[in-house]
Design a protein around this motif. Structure first.
Motif, PDB file in Angstrom:
ATOM      1  N   GLY A  17       0.766  -1.229   0.008  1.00  0.00           N
ATOM      2  CA  GLY A  17       0.001  -0.049   0.030  1.00  0.00           C
ATOM      3  C   GLY A  17       1.006   1.191   0.029  1.00  0.00           C
ATOM      4  O   GLY A  17       2.058   1.097   0.563  1.00  0.00           O
ATOM      5  N   ALA A  18       0.227   2.395  -0.505  1.00  0.00           N
ATOM      6  CA  ALA A  18       1.035   3.702  -0.580  1.00  0.00           C
ATOM      7  C   ALA A  18       1.374   4.044   0.668  1.00  0.00           C
ATOM      8  O   ALA A  18       2.335   4.581   1.253  1.00  0.00           O
ATOM      9  CB  ALA A  18       0.248   4.678  -1.326  1.00  0.00           C
ATOM     10  N   SER A  19       0.520   4.029   1.630  1.00  0.00           N
ATOM     11  CA  SER A  19       0.760   4.797   3.274  1.00  0.00           C
ATOM     12  C   SER A  19       1.839   3.702   3.807  1.00  0.00           C
ATOM     13  O   SER A  19       2.684   4.571   4.440  1.00  0.00           O
ATOM     14  CB  SER A  19      -0.355   4.773   3.903  1.00  0.00           C
ATOM     15  N   SER A  20       2.210   2.518   3.615  1.00  0.00           N
ATOM     16  CA  SER A  20       2.936   1.865   4.318  1.00  0.00           C
ATOM     17  C   SER A  20       4.257   1.655   3.453  1.00  0.00           C
ATOM     18  O   SER A  20       5.328   1.395   4.119  1.00  0.00           O
ATOM     19  CB  SER A  20       2.610   0.446   4.379  1.00  0.00           C
ATOM     20  N   GLU A  21       4.313   2.176   2.318  1.00  0.00           N
ATOM     21  CA  GLU A  21       5.689   1.939   1.364  1.00  0.00           C
ATOM     22  C   GLU A  21       6.691   2.939   1.963  1.00  0.00           C
ATOM     23  O   GLU A  21       7.690   2.276   1.802  1.00  0.00           O
ATOM     24  CB  GLU A  21       5.324   2.653  -0.034  1.00  0.00           C
ATOM     25  N   ILE A  22       6.489   3.965   2.512  1.00  0.00           N
ATOM     26  CA  ILE A  22       7.492   4.882   3.128  1.00  0.00           C
ATOM     27  C   ILE A  22       8.215   4.077   4.189  1.00  0.00           C
ATOM     28  O   ILE A  22       9.276   4.154   4.146  1.00  0.00           O
ATOM     29  CB  ILE A  22       6.825   6.405   3.458  1.00  0.00           C
ATOM     30  N   PHE A  23       7.325   3.633   5.141  1.00  0.00           N
ATOM     31  CA  PHE A  23       8.035   2.886   6.271  1.00  0.00           C
ATOM     32  C   PHE A  23       8.667   1.782   5.806  1.00  0.00           C
ATOM     33  O   PHE A  23       9.728   1.337   6.240  1.00  0.00           O
ATOM     34  CB  PHE A  23       6.810   2.883   7.229  1.00  0.00           C
ATOM     35  N   ASN A  24       8.324   0.823   4.682  1.00  0.00           N
ATOM     36  CA  ASN A  24       8.842  -0.186   4.336  1.00  0.00           C
ATOM     37  C   ASN A  24      10.270   0.203   3.889  1.00  0.00           C
ATOM     38  O   ASN A  24      11.215  -0.597   4.154  1.00  0.00           O
ATOM     39  CB  ASN A  24       7.960  -0.931   3.393  1.00  0.00           C
ATOM     40  N   LEU A  25      10.363   1.126   2.964  1.00  0.00           N
ATOM     41  CA  LEU A  25      11.496   1.674   2.203  1.00  0.00           C
ATOM     42  C   LEU A  25      12.695   2.114   3.593  1.00  0.00           C
ATOM     43  O   LEU A  25      13.910   1.826   3.281  1.00  0.00           O
ATOM     44  CB  LEU A  25      11.469   2.670   1.303  1.00  0.00           C
ATOM     45  N   LEU A  26      12.103   2.876   4.472  1.00  0.00           N
ATOM     46  CA  LEU A  26      12.952   3.145   5.596  1.00  0.00           C
ATOM     47  C   LEU A  26      13.439   2.116   6.238  1.00  0.00           C
ATOM     48  O   LEU A  26      14.698   1.965   6.611  1.00  0.00           O
ATOM     49  CB  LEU A  26      12.043   4.100   6.710  1.00  0.00           C
ATOM     50  N   LEU A  27      12.725   1.097   6.744  1.00  0.00           N
ATOM     51  CA  LEU A  27      13.338  -0.090   7.282  1.00  0.00           C
ATOM     52  C   LEU A  27      14.215  -0.790   6.508  1.00  0.00           C
ATOM     53  O   LEU A  27      15.247  -1.430   7.103  1.00  0.00           O
ATOM     54  CB  LEU A  27      12.053  -1.099   7.599  1.00  0.00           C
TER      55      LEU A  27
END
Length: 54
Positions: A17-27
């Motif tokens: 999902g678009a909202s979780s993609e930023i956190f996934n990339l950060l992790l």
């Protein structure tokens, strides 16, 4: 790099999902940098021990 990221996401069961993609990339970035630092530290320590005992 995309395949590695997809495998990482699948391995940790991270949500899509678009909202979780930023956190996934950060992790993913944090884990990638941590692994690079760990490898460099290990090889440096190994080099010091080999220099001392050879």
């Amino acid at each position: 790099m995309k395949q590695l990221y997809r495998a990482f996401k699948h391995w940790l069961y991270l949500p899509d999902g678009a909202s979780s993609e930023i956190f996934n990339l950060l992790l993913f970035g944090i884990v990638a940098l941590s692994s690079i630092v760990a490898i460099v530290s290990f090889t440096r320590t190994l080099g010091i021990f080999l220099a001392l005992f050879s």
